[in-house]
Design a protein around this motif. Structure first.
Motif, PDB file in Angstrom:
ATOM      1  N   GLY A  93       0.835  -1.186   0.000  1.00  0.00           N
ATOM      2  CA  GLY A  93       0.000   0.000   0.000  1.00  0.00           C
ATOM      3  C   GLY A  93       0.872   1.238   0.000  1.00  0.00           C
ATOM      4  N   THR A  94       0.211   2.388   0.064  1.00  0.00           N
ATOM      5  CA  THR A  94       0.947   3.644   0.081  1.00  0.00           C
ATOM      6  C   THR A  94       0.365   4.587   1.132  1.00  0.00           C
ATOM      7  OG1 THR A  94      -0.454   4.642  -1.630  1.00  0.00           O
ATOM      8  CG2 THR A  94       1.551   3.522  -2.375  1.00  0.00           C
ATOM      9  N   PHE A  95       1.231   5.407   1.655  1.00  0.00           N
ATOM     10  CA  PHE A  95       0.899   6.615   2.386  1.00  0.00           C
ATOM     11  C   PHE A  95       1.472   7.727   1.506  1.00  0.00           C
ATOM     12  CE2 PHE A  95       1.995   3.868   6.284  1.00  0.00           C
ATOM     13  CZ  PHE A  95       0.672   3.502   6.522  1.00  0.00           C
ATOM     14  N   PRO A  96       1.158   8.967   1.724  1.00  0.00           N
ATOM     15  CA  PRO A  96       1.773  10.016   0.901  1.00  0.00           C
ATOM     16  C   PRO A  96       3.312   9.922   0.932  1.00  0.00           C
ATOM     17  CG  PRO A  96      -0.039  10.925   2.163  1.00  0.00           C
ATOM     18  CD  PRO A  96       0.175   9.515   2.657  1.00  0.00           C
ATOM     19  N   GLY A  97       3.894   9.705  -0.232  1.00  0.00           N
ATOM     20  CA  GLY A  97       5.342   9.633  -0.357  1.00  0.00           C
ATOM     21  C   GLY A  97       5.975   8.342   0.103  1.00  0.00           C
ATOM     22  N   VAL A  98       5.178   7.325   0.467  1.00  0.00           N
ATOM     23  CA  VAL A  98       5.719   6.076   1.012  1.00  0.00           C
ATOM     24  C   VAL A  98       5.045   4.877   0.347  1.00  0.00           C
ATOM     25  CG1 VAL A  98       5.877   4.637   3.103  1.00  0.00           C
ATOM     26  CG2 VAL A  98       6.219   7.102   3.262  1.00  0.00           C
ATOM     27  N   LEU A  99       5.841   3.904  -0.079  1.00  0.00           N
ATOM     28  CA  LEU A  99       5.353   2.605  -0.541  1.00  0.00           C
ATOM     29  C   LEU A  99       5.742   1.588   0.519  1.00  0.00           C
ATOM     30  CD1 LEU A  99       4.210   0.625  -2.690  1.00  0.00           C
ATOM     31  CD2 LEU A  99       6.486   0.632  -3.734  1.00  0.00           C
ATOM     32  N   TRP A 100       4.771   0.797   0.957  1.00  0.00           N
ATOM     33  CA  TRP A 100       5.035  -0.141   2.048  1.00  0.00           C
ATOM     34  C   TRP A 100       4.494  -1.527   1.734  1.00  0.00           C
ATOM     35  CZ3 TRP A 100       0.279  -1.747   3.738  1.00  0.00           C
ATOM     36  CH2 TRP A 100      -0.784  -0.836   3.684  1.00  0.00           C
ATOM     37  N   ILE A 101       5.061  -2.494   2.438  1.00  0.00           N
ATOM     38  CA  ILE A 101       4.589  -3.872   2.412  1.00  0.00           C
ATOM     39  C   ILE A 101       3.850  -4.094   3.724  1.00  0.00           C
ATOM     40  CG2 ILE A 101       5.262  -6.316   2.343  1.00  0.00           C
ATOM     41  CD1 ILE A 101       5.788  -4.773  -0.280  1.00  0.00           C
ATOM     42  N   GLY A 102       2.659  -4.666   3.632  1.00  0.00           N
ATOM     43  CA  GLY A 102       1.838  -4.881   4.815  1.00  0.00           C
ATOM     44  C   GLY A 102       2.300  -6.064   5.652  1.00  0.00           C
ATOM     45  N   VAL A 103       1.609  -6.269   6.765  1.00  0.00           N
ATOM     46  CA  VAL A 103       1.951  -7.332   7.706  1.00  0.00           C
ATOM     47  C   VAL A 103       0.686  -8.086   8.086  1.00  0.00           C
ATOM     48  CG1 VAL A 103       2.931  -7.857   9.983  1.00  0.00           C
ATOM     49  CG2 VAL A 103       3.854  -5.945   8.641  1.00  0.00           C
ATOM     50  N   GLU A 104       0.733  -9.401   7.988  1.00  0.00           N
ATOM     51  CA  GLU A 104      -0.300 -10.272   8.528  1.00  0.00           C
ATOM     52  C   GLU A 104       0.301 -10.912   9.773  1.00  0.00           C
ATOM     53  OE1 GLU A 104      -1.357 -13.205   5.603  1.00  0.00           O
ATOM     54  OE2 GLU A 104      -2.270 -11.727   4.289  1.00  0.00           O
ATOM     55  N   ALA A 105      -0.488 -11.006  10.851  1.00  0.00           N
ATOM     56  CA  ALA A 105       0.075 -11.536  12.097  1.00  0.00           C
ATOM     57  C   ALA A 105      -1.004 -12.112  12.990  1.00  0.00           C
ATOM     58  CB  ALA A 105       0.803 -10.417  12.846  1.00  0.00           C
ATOM     59  N   ASP A 106      -0.559 -12.903  13.951  1.00  0.00           N
ATOM     60  CA  ASP A 106      -1.483 -13.357  14.981  1.00  0.00           C
ATOM     61  C   ASP A 106      -1.740 -12.186  15.933  1.00  0.00           C
ATOM     62  OD1 ASP A 106       0.677 -13.226  16.818  1.00  0.00           O
ATOM     63  OD2 ASP A 106       1.000 -15.388  16.781  1.00  0.00           O
ATOM     64  N   ASP A 107      -2.542 -12.397  16.958  1.00  0.00           N
ATOM     65  CA  ASP A 107      -2.908 -11.290  17.848  1.00  0.00           C
ATOM     66  C   ASP A 107      -1.754 -10.807  18.724  1.00  0.00           C
ATOM     67  OD1 ASP A 107      -2.855 -13.487  19.518  1.00  0.00           O
ATOM     68  OD2 ASP A 107      -4.859 -13.175  20.336  1.00  0.00           O
ATOM     69  N   GLY A 108      -0.627 -11.495  18.671  1.00  0.00           N
ATOM     70  CA  GLY A 108       0.551 -11.049  19.413  1.00  0.00           C
ATOM     71  C   GLY A 108       1.087  -9.713  18.936  1.00  0.00           C
ATOM     72  N   LEU A 109       0.912  -9.419  17.643  1.00  0.00           N
ATOM     73  CA  LEU A 109       1.386  -8.137  17.121  1.00  0.00           C
ATOM     74  C   LEU A 109       0.597  -6.984  17.718  1.00  0.00           C
ATOM     75  CD1 LEU A 109       3.204  -6.481  15.295  1.00  0.00           C
ATOM     76  CD2 LEU A 109       1.596  -6.905  13.427  1.00  0.00           C
ATOM     77  N   ALA A 110      -0.714  -7.105  17.741  1.00  0.00           N
ATOM     78  CA  ALA A 110      -1.541  -6.040  18.324  1.00  0.00           C
ATOM     79  C   ALA A 110      -1.228  -5.870  19.809  1.00  0.00           C
ATOM     80  CB  ALA A 110      -3.021  -6.348  18.123  1.00  0.00           C
ATOM     81  N   ALA A 111      -1.005  -6.966  20.503  1.00  0.00           N
ATOM     82  CA  ALA A 111      -0.677  -6.892  21.932  1.00  0.00           C
ATOM     83  C   ALA A 111       0.659  -6.184  22.145  1.00  0.00           C
ATOM     84  CB  ALA A 111      -0.643  -8.293  22.543  1.00  0.00           C
ATOM     85  N   ALA A 112       1.647  -6.498  21.320  1.00  0.00           N
ATOM     86  CA  ALA A 112       2.961  -5.856  21.449  1.00  0.00           C
ATOM     87  C   ALA A 112       2.867  -4.365  21.155  1.00  0.00           C
ATOM     88  CB  ALA A 112       3.974  -6.526  20.525  1.00  0.00           C
ATOM     89  N   ALA A 113       2.137  -4.010  20.088  1.00  0.00           N
ATOM     90  CA  ALA A 113       1.981  -2.596  19.747  1.00  0.00           C
ATOM     91  C   ALA A 113       1.269  -1.850  20.871  1.00  0.00           C
ATOM     92  CB  ALA A 113       1.232  -2.438  18.430  1.00  0.00           C
ATOM     93  N   ALA A 114       0.219  -2.441  21.412  1.00  0.00           N
ATOM     94  CA  ALA A 114      -0.524  -1.791  22.501  1.00  0.00           C
ATOM     95  C   ALA A 114       0.350  -1.619  23.738  1.00  0.00           C
ATOM     96  CB  ALA A 114      -1.774  -2.598  22.847  1.00  0.00           C
ATOM     97  N   ALA A 115       1.233  -2.560  23.983  1.00  0.00           N
ATOM     98  CA  ALA A 115       2.083  -2.493  25.170  1.00  0.00           C
ATOM     99  C   ALA A 115       3.104  -1.359  25.107  1.00  0.00           C
ATOM    100  CB  ALA A 115       2.810  -3.830  25.376  1.00  0.00           C
ATOM    101  N   VAL A 116       3.531  -0.987  23.903  1.00  0.00           N
ATOM    102  CA  VAL A 116       4.591   0.021  23.796  1.00  0.00           C
ATOM    103  C   VAL A 116       4.111   1.393  23.331  1.00  0.00           C
ATOM    104  CG1 VAL A 116       6.354  -1.742  23.431  1.00  0.00           C
ATOM    105  CG2 VAL A 116       5.299  -0.649  21.451  1.00  0.00           C
ATOM    106  N   ARG A 117       2.857   1.497  22.887  1.00  0.00           N
ATOM    107  CA  ARG A 117       2.348   2.791  22.425  1.00  0.00           C
ATOM    108  C   ARG A 117       1.766   3.601  23.585  1.00  0.00           C
ATOM    109  NH1 ARG A 117       1.690   3.090  16.890  1.00  0.00           N
ATOM    110  NH2 ARG A 117      -0.210   4.310  16.956  1.00  0.00           N
ATOM    111  N   ASP A 118       1.617   4.889  23.375  1.00  0.00           N
ATOM    112  CA  ASP A 118       1.061   5.795  24.393  1.00  0.00           C
ATOM    113  C   ASP A 118       1.750   5.590  25.738  1.00  0.00           C
ATOM    114  OD1 ASP A 118      -0.631   6.675  22.401  1.00  0.00           O
ATOM    115  OD2 ASP A 118      -2.232   5.304  22.977  1.00  0.00           O
ATOM    116  N   HIS A 119       3.061   5.687  25.713  1.00  0.00           N
ATOM    117  CA  HIS A 119       3.863   5.308  26.866  1.00  0.00           C
ATOM    118  C   HIS A 119       4.036   6.386  27.929  1.00  0.00           C
ATOM    119  CE1 HIS A 119       7.102   7.425  24.802  1.00  0.00           C
ATOM    120  NE2 HIS A 119       6.747   6.760  23.736  1.00  0.00           N
TER     121      HIS A 119
END
Length: 167
Positions: free
Chosen positions: A73-99
């Motif tokens: 996909g793209t964001f303005p000025g960025v081409l990226w490859i997406g990620v498929e994951a089990d629910d561990g990815l969401a848990a890890a992101a939630a644990a380190v965001r809004d710190h």
């Protein structure tokens, strides 16, 4: 110093993606040694030792994450490859965001790996939308440093925190 927490794909995943990008006539690709999946930016002036200790505390109950690179996909000025994951990815992101009470991520978490940047021309994700890389298990969160140089940003690993939680 600017720090962030990331996942770094294993060598097989990186090899597979590099081979796929080699078949696409497109932009100049970002160097492979810069490929990572950002979970959270911690900001400028962060204390690496304090952040590493904080990260260890936050990751204490997190389990290894099964994931793969897939689609594009793209964001303005960025081409990226997406990620498929089990629910561990969401848990890890939630644990380190809004710190902290003053830190709020500017964007919703969209797991991705940036492969090209171009502020002047549009980037086309269509040749990579069908991409599916191999599955791997990420067993560590990596605390990274981002340094601006005359040639762009340089990333280096400061610390790694093993994910040891039970499924």
């Amino acid at each position: 110093m600017r720090t962030f927490t990331a996942l770094v794909p294993d060598a097989a995943a990186l090899d597979h993606l590099a081979a796929a990008l080699a078949t696409v006539d497109g932009p100049q690709w970002i160097a492979r040694d810069k490929w990572h999946i950002t979970l959270c930016f911690h900001g400028d002036g962060d204390d690496p030792a304090a952040r590493a200790a904080w990260l260890r505390e936050r990751a204490a109950d997190l389990r290894p994450i099964r994931l793969r690179l897939a689609s594009a996909g793209t964001f303005p000025g960025v081409l990226w490859i997406g990620v498929e994951a089990d629910d561990g990815l969401a848990a890890a992101a939630a644990a380190v965001r809004d710190h902290t009470s003053v830190h709020v991520e500017r964007h919703e978490f969209v797991p991705h790996l940036t492969v090209a940047r171009s502020p002047r021309k549009s980037l086309d994700a269509i040749p990579l939308v069908g991409y599916k890389g191999p599955w791997w298990t990420s067993s560590e969160l990596v605390l990274m440093r981002s340094e601006r140089t005359p040639d762009g940003y340089r990333y280096s690993a400061l610390d790694a925190v093993l994910l040891r939680g039970l499924p």
